[in-house]
Design a protein around this motif. Structure first.
Motif, short mmCIF file in Angstrom:
data_model
loop_
_atom_site.label_atom_id
_atom_site.label_comp_id
_atom_site.label_asym_id
_atom_site.label_seq_id
_atom_site.Cartn_x
_atom_site.Cartn_y
_atom_site.Cartn_z
N LEU A 52 0.81 -1.21 0.01
CA LEU A 52 -0.09 -0.02 -0.07
C LEU A 52 0.83 1.15 -0.09
N THR A 53 0.48 2.23 -1.00
CA THR A 53 1.26 3.32 -0.78
C THR A 53 0.25 4.42 0.01
N ARG A 54 0.87 4.93 0.93
CA ARG A 54 0.04 5.94 1.68
C ARG A 54 0.72 7.13 2.30
N ASP A 55 0.22 8.27 2.10
CA ASP A 55 1.19 9.63 2.33
C ASP A 55 2.40 9.38 1.80
N GLY A 56 2.73 9.18 0.57
CA GLY A 56 3.89 9.01 0.02
C GLY A 56 4.85 7.76 0.45
N ALA A 57 4.57 7.01 1.49
CA ALA A 57 5.34 6.08 1.93
C ALA A 57 4.92 4.71 1.31
N ASP A 58 5.77 3.74 0.81
CA ASP A 58 5.58 2.62 0.16
C ASP A 58 5.50 1.57 1.37
#
Length: 81
Positions: free
Chosen positions: A13-19
């Protein structure tokens, strides 16, 4: 309900630019946790199983409660003869 929920991811999941990778634990708002569960992104939370969903959305004990809990008793080692 405005509380946060800690979940373990089942998929990337990519969330707030974090993988984020499967197995990563993240803390998300309750409503977002519901969306992730419904989409199949939460490990161990089958969206069609109400009990699994409720368990995934259950709040974690606070750190204060964990710190107040006494450690489990360890059996004393007996010397061998």
């Amino acid at each position: 309900m405005a509380s946060n929920v800690r979940i373990t991811l089942a998929h990337h999941l990519t969330r707030d630019g974090a993988d984020l990778a499967p197995g990563d634990e993240i803390e998300v708002p309750h409503h977002e946790a519901r969306q992730l569960i419904a989409s199949g992104y939460v490990a161990g939370a089958d969206p069609s199983d109400p009990e699994a969903v409720a368990k995934a959305l259950a709040p974690e004990p606070s750190r204060k409660q964990l710190a107040a809990k006494p450690p489990a008793d360890k059996a004393e080692a007996k010397p061998s003869a």
